[in-house]
Design a protein around this motif. Structure first.
Motif, PDB file in Angstrom:
ATOM      1  N   VAL A  55       0.840  -1.199   0.000  1.00 21.93           N
ATOM      2  CA  VAL A  55       0.000   0.000   0.000  1.00 21.93           C
ATOM      3  C   VAL A  55       0.870   1.242   0.000  1.00 21.93           C
ATOM      4  CG1 VAL A  55      -1.521   1.386   1.453  1.00 21.93           C
ATOM      5  CG2 VAL A  55      -2.063  -1.003   1.046  1.00 21.93           C
ATOM      6  N   HIS A  56       1.867   1.263   0.902  1.00 18.24           N
ATOM      7  CA  HIS A  56       2.756   2.431   0.979  1.00 18.24           C
ATOM      8  C   HIS A  56       3.564   2.560  -0.300  1.00 18.24           C
ATOM      9  CE1 HIS A  56       6.379   4.695   2.035  1.00 18.24           C
ATOM     10  NE2 HIS A  56       5.618   5.331   2.901  1.00 18.24           N
ATOM     11  N   THR A  57       4.091   1.419  -0.810  1.00 14.86           N
ATOM     12  CA  THR A  57       4.943   1.464  -2.000  1.00 14.86           C
ATOM     13  C   THR A  57       4.173   1.962  -3.208  1.00 14.86           C
ATOM     14  OG1 THR A  57       6.274  -0.353  -1.143  1.00 14.86           O
ATOM     15  CG2 THR A  57       6.424   0.091  -3.502  1.00 14.86           C
ATOM     16  N   SER A  58       2.944   1.475  -3.398  1.00 17.13           N
ATOM     17  CA  SER A  58       2.182   1.873  -4.577  1.00 17.13           C
ATOM     18  C   SER A  58       1.702   3.319  -4.468  1.00 17.13           C
ATOM     19  CB  SER A  58       0.993   0.928  -4.776  1.00 17.13           C
ATOM     20  OG  SER A  58       0.140   0.955  -3.642  1.00 17.13           O
ATOM     21  N   PHE A  59       1.267   3.732  -3.272  1.00 11.94           N
ATOM     22  CA  PHE A  59       0.787   5.105  -3.128  1.00 11.94           C
ATOM     23  C   PHE A  59       1.933   6.087  -3.309  1.00 11.94           C
ATOM     24  CE2 PHE A  59      -0.899   8.937  -1.474  1.00 11.94           C
ATOM     25  CZ  PHE A  59      -2.279   8.832  -1.510  1.00 11.94           C
ATOM     26  N   CYS A  60       3.091   5.777  -2.769  1.00  7.83           N
ATOM     27  CA  CYS A  60       4.234   6.693  -2.800  1.00  7.83           C
ATOM     28  C   CYS A  60       5.196   6.400  -3.937  1.00  7.83           C
ATOM     29  CB  CYS A  60       4.968   6.653  -1.458  1.00  7.83           C
ATOM     30  SG  CYS A  60       3.956   7.225  -0.066  1.00  7.83           S
ATOM     31  N   ALA A  61       4.739   5.630  -4.939  1.00 11.82           N
ATOM     32  CA  ALA A  61       5.564   5.471  -6.136  1.00 11.82           C
ATOM     33  C   ALA A  61       5.742   6.839  -6.786  1.00 11.82           C
ATOM     34  CB  ALA A  61       4.896   4.498  -7.114  1.00 11.82           C
ATOM     35  N   ASP A  62       6.866   7.035  -7.441  1.00 10.44           N
ATOM     36  CA  ASP A  62       7.175   8.346  -8.002  1.00 10.44           C
ATOM     37  C   ASP A  62       6.041   8.864  -8.885  1.00 10.44           C
ATOM     38  OD1 ASP A  62       9.526   8.814  -6.760  1.00 10.44           O
ATOM     39  OD2 ASP A  62      10.803   8.298  -8.451  1.00 10.44           O
ATOM     40  N   PRO A  63       5.747  10.145  -8.810  1.00  7.14           N
ATOM     41  CA  PRO A  63       4.700  10.723  -9.657  1.00  7.14           C
ATOM     42  C   PRO A  63       5.130  10.706 -11.115  1.00  7.14           C
ATOM     43  CG  PRO A  63       5.900  12.457  -8.530  1.00  7.14           C
ATOM     44  CD  PRO A  63       6.404  11.158  -7.965  1.00  7.14           C
ATOM     45  N   PRO A  64       4.183  10.906 -12.023  1.00  9.01           N
ATOM     46  CA  PRO A  64       4.535  10.937 -13.447  1.00  9.01           C
ATOM     47  C   PRO A  64       5.521  12.060 -13.755  1.00  9.01           C
ATOM     48  CG  PRO A  64       2.143  10.843 -13.134  1.00  9.01           C
ATOM     49  CD  PRO A  64       2.742  11.097 -11.796  1.00  9.01           C
ATOM     50  N   VAL A  65       6.237  11.884 -14.830  1.00  3.86           N
ATOM     51  CA  VAL A  65       7.138  12.939 -15.288  1.00  3.86           C
ATOM     52  C   VAL A  65       6.297  14.142 -15.720  1.00  3.86           C
ATOM     53  CG1 VAL A  65       8.895  13.572 -16.982  1.00  3.86           C
ATOM     54  CG2 VAL A  65       8.868  11.263 -16.006  1.00  3.86           C
ATOM     55  N   ARG A  66       6.640  15.315 -15.215  1.00  3.98           N
ATOM     56  CA  ARG A  66       5.865  16.521 -15.499  1.00  3.98           C
ATOM     57  C   ARG A  66       6.427  17.249 -16.713  1.00  3.98           C
ATOM     58  NH1 ARG A  66       1.733  15.033 -12.337  1.00  3.98           N
ATOM     59  NH2 ARG A  66       2.342  14.778 -10.152  1.00  3.98           N
ATOM     60  N   SER A  67       5.535  17.859 -17.435  1.00  3.25           N
ATOM     61  CA  SER A  67       5.951  18.727 -18.537  1.00  3.25           C
ATOM     62  C   SER A  67       5.351  20.111 -18.299  1.00  3.25           C
ATOM     63  CB  SER A  67       5.476  18.171 -19.886  1.00  3.25           C
ATOM     64  OG  SER A  67       4.068  18.065 -19.920  1.00  3.25           O
ATOM     65  N   PHE A  68       6.124  21.138 -18.571  1.00  2.00           N
ATOM     66  CA  PHE A  68       5.703  22.501 -18.299  1.00  2.00           C
ATOM     67  C   PHE A  68       5.897  23.359 -19.542  1.00  2.00           C
ATOM     68  CE2 PHE A  68       7.214  20.646 -14.340  1.00  2.00           C
ATOM     69  CZ  PHE A  68       6.152  20.884 -13.486  1.00  2.00           C
ATOM     70  N   ALA A  69       4.948  24.250 -19.741  1.00  2.00           N
ATOM     71  CA  ALA A  69       5.057  25.170 -20.868  1.00  2.00           C
ATOM     72  C   ALA A  69       6.006  26.296 -20.490  1.00  2.00           C
ATOM     73  CB  ALA A  69       3.683  25.736 -21.215  1.00  2.00           C
ATOM     74  N   ARG A  70       6.949  26.587 -21.349  1.00  2.00           N
ATOM     75  CA  ARG A  70       7.899  27.679 -21.089  1.00  2.00           C
ATOM     76  C   ARG A  70       7.207  29.000 -21.419  1.00  2.00           C
ATOM     77  NH1 ARG A  70      13.372  28.294 -20.471  1.00  2.00           N
ATOM     78  NH2 ARG A  70      13.786  26.087 -20.844  1.00  2.00           N
ATOM     79  N   ASN A  71       6.800  29.686 -20.384  1.00  2.00           N
ATOM     80  CA  ASN A  71       6.083  30.953 -20.552  1.00  2.00           C
ATOM     81  C   ASN A  71       7.078  32.106 -20.452  1.00  2.00           C
ATOM     82  OD1 ASN A  71       4.406  33.159 -20.496  1.00  2.00           O
ATOM     83  ND2 ASN A  71       2.918  32.247 -19.093  1.00  2.00           N
ATOM     84  N   PRO A  72       7.218  32.878 -21.494  1.00  2.00           N
ATOM     85  CA  PRO A  72       8.183  33.983 -21.428  1.00  2.00           C
ATOM     86  C   PRO A  72       7.774  35.069 -20.449  1.00  2.00           C
ATOM     87  CG  PRO A  72       6.886  34.115 -23.439  1.00  2.00           C
ATOM     88  CD  PRO A  72       6.526  32.815 -22.780  1.00  2.00           C
ATOM     89  N   ARG A  73       6.491  35.123 -20.082  1.00  2.00           N
ATOM     90  CA  ARG A  73       6.031  36.154 -19.142  1.00  2.00           C
ATOM     91  C   ARG A  73       6.190  35.649 -17.715  1.00  2.00           C
ATOM     92  NH1 ARG A  73       1.362  37.824 -16.476  1.00  2.00           N
ATOM     93  NH2 ARG A  73       0.249  35.957 -17.150  1.00  2.00           N
ATOM     94  N   ASP A  74       6.976  36.356 -16.931  1.00  2.00           N
ATOM     95  CA  ASP A  74       7.221  35.979 -15.547  1.00  2.00           C
ATOM     96  C   ASP A  74       6.170  36.626 -14.658  1.00  2.00           C
ATOM     97  OD1 ASP A  74       8.614  34.559 -13.728  1.00  2.00           O
ATOM     98  OD2 ASP A  74      10.346  35.890 -13.618  1.00  2.00           O
ATOM     99  N   ILE A  75       5.440  35.817 -13.882  1.00  2.00           N
ATOM    100  CA  ILE A  75       4.444  36.371 -12.972  1.00  2.00           C
ATOM    101  C   ILE A  75       5.179  37.000 -11.787  1.00  2.00           C
ATOM    102  CG2 ILE A  75       2.497  35.841 -11.472  1.00  2.00           C
ATOM    103  CD1 ILE A  75       1.906  33.469 -13.330  1.00  2.00           C
ATOM    104  N   MET A  76       4.947  38.257 -11.557  1.00  2.00           N
ATOM    105  CA  MET A  76       5.638  38.962 -10.483  1.00  2.00           C
ATOM    106  C   MET A  76       5.129  38.472  -9.124  1.00  2.00           C
ATOM    107  SD  MET A  76       7.781  40.878 -11.985  1.00  2.00           S
ATOM    108  CE  MET A  76       8.283  42.119 -10.796  1.00  2.00           C
TER     109      MET A  76
END
Length: 347
Positions: A55-76
């Protein structure tokens, strides 16, 4: 006659010889009965232990690889983030001072809690947190039993439509998922006398009074107390550190400072979207481990409604946080205590 004499001699010789003992045969050794093999371990006990581990091993298995959009606008970052970053620089410049010295805290307030700092337009690559917050979070985290499975502390109903839309899902999630071991605190309760609790886990109103640290609900108090938004709350960090998971929804901007504060206290964040893991591409790609709402619900169903503490994730996150989002150069100078935090309550 010769035959008779020979026979007599033979008989006489036989009488003079001592009798020979009869040859005894060694008794046959009894065969050892085959030893019974020890019975195999009882299946139910073995399966119970295996299931608990899986139960612990399956729940705490590593999360999926994340992908992020490169946004040129930086939120202040907002004014609160500006002030706590100023606190962080002040702490490291005055590291030799006694933790919790009220005179030093007042000097820091005079340097950091100003319109010039709050309204600064200078770029900020990563949000930085002060030593006072880190030490308080570690103080409570080190002693925590993680007795709260999930928490949410923050605004539900605000005048800002963007924040309301970003947090519309929270109440449904809370009603469906929270248990008596959870913690819910709505910091936007306007009338405690008519407030209806969502369940035993709801501590929004205590003894007829609205409870909780409200950094965004105290803007009007800045005339009397300029540092009120950046105050350090021991209650807030204590509740975060009790929790295995923390809901960190976006607010009026598509990110939340609570995401990093949960990591600081060893609690794993739950987000609605990967894009809420920071203000910009740099913060989002630091490598923090978190779960999306849909991923958390799926793992919860697969594990019989039990959400174990993913301690390896928490340690992984804290290591990144201390390296990238603090000005602390030497970790041995970190003292897990609440002295600095108490001196920065600014009540």
């Amino acid at each position: 006659m010769k035959q008779i004499l020979l026979l007599l001699c033979t008989l006489q010789h036989a009488r003079t010889q001592p009798p020979q003992p009869a040859r005894r045969h060694a008794p046959a050794r009894p065969r050892k009965a085959p030893q019974p093999r020890p019975p195999p371990p009882r299946a139910p006990a073995r399966l119970a232990s295996s299931n608990a581990s899986s139960v612990h091993t399956s729940f705490c298995a590593d999360p999926p690889v994340r992908s992020f959009a490169r946004n040129p606008r930086d939120i202040m970052p907002g004014p609160r983030s500006r002030e706590v970053e100023c606190f962080a620089r002040f702490h490291e410049a005055h590291i030799a001072t006694v933790p919790g010295d009220p005179e030093v805290a007042n000097q820091m307030a005079g340097a950091c809690c100003t319109d010039r700092v709050r309204n600064s337009k200078s770029p900020v690559r990563l949000v930085i947190f002060p030593r006072s917050h880190i030490e308080a979070a570690l103080f409570y985290s080190n002693a925590s039993r993680r007795d709260v499975d999930i928490n949410f502390m923050g605004r539900i109903h605000t005048k800002q439509q963007s924040a309301n839309r970003a947090r519309r899902w929270i109440l449904d999630f809370v009603r469906k998922t929270f248990t008596n071991a959870s913690l819910f605190l709505d910091t936007t309760v306007q009338n405690p006398s008519t407030y209806q609790r969502l369940g035993a886990y709801d501590i929004s109103v205590v003894e007829g009074r609205a409870a909780g640290f409200r950094p965004m609900g105290v803007m009007g108090e800045q005339q009397q107390n300029p540092c009120v938004m950046a105050k350090c709350s021991t209650d807030y960090f204590h509740r975060l550190a009790r929790s295995r998971f923390t809901l960190a929804p976006a607010g009026d901007k598509p990110w939340s400072q609570r995401f990093f504060e949960a990591i600081m206290a060893g609690s794993v964040p739950i987000l609605q979207s990967p894009q809420h893991a920071g203000r910009n591409f740099g913060e989002q790609t630091l490598g923090y481990k978190f779960l999306l709402v849909s991923e958390f619900e799926k793992r919860l169903r697969a594990n019989g409604g039990v959400a174990p503490y993913c301690g390896d994730w928490a340690r992984h996150n804290l290591d990144i946080f201390l390296r990238r989002q603090s000005y602390i150069q030497r970790r041995q100078t970190i003292h897990a205590n609440i002295d600095r935090c108490r001196s920065e309550a600014f009540d």
